[in-house]
Enzyme design. Structure first.
Site: not given
Length: 153
Positions: A43-44
């Protein structure tokens, strides 16, 4: 989480190259301040790459993009190099800015409760006041949502 209209807390943290960067360095410009849990996680990485892909659009509007996590300077350097991230990444292992902005919160994952960074974004205006608060943002749409807001959509 801080609220719209609040003076953004100043901080000084090291960037990926070890240089000290303060929020006050950017008075006179809008600042997108996004907090994320960890370098090199799915996600990051998607969130950082979305900001990188839209970086020119932010620059055209005189907007500075700053990402903050509690990862080390060395971790940020590898992350930025691996994905060619053109914006500022700040290391906050002591949680100075993370706690000042209220993004260090209780999280639940698979029934396990722990403390961590809740993915959140602040837009800070040219005078250093919080203009927009985006709690619990989605990594894939965060950059586009900010650009749409800046465009008045």
């Amino acid at each position: 989480m801080l609220e719209v209209g609040t003076k953004a807390p100043n901080f000084t943290l090291p960037d990926k190259d070890g240089n000290q960067v303060s929020l006050s360095d950017f008075l006179g410009k809008k600042v997108v301040l996004y907090f994320y849990p960890r370098d090199n996680t799915p996600g990051c990485t998607r969130q950082a790459c979305a900001f990188a892909q839209n970086y020119e659009a932010f620059q055209e509007q005189n907007v500075v993009v700053i990402g903050i996590s509690k990862d080390s300077v060395a971790s940020h350097l590898k992350f930025a190099q691996k994905y060619a991230l053109p914006f500022v990444l700040l290391s906050d292992p002591a949680l100075q800015a993370i706690q000042a902005y209220g993004v260090w919160q209780e999280k639940k994952l698979y029934g396990k409760v722990s403390m961590g960074v809740v993915r959140s974004t602040y837009l800070i205006n040219e005078q250093g006041t919080i203009e927009k608060v985006m709690p619990k943002v989605k990594p894939d749409t965060n950059a586009a949502e900010i650009l749409a807001y800046l465009a008045g959509k």
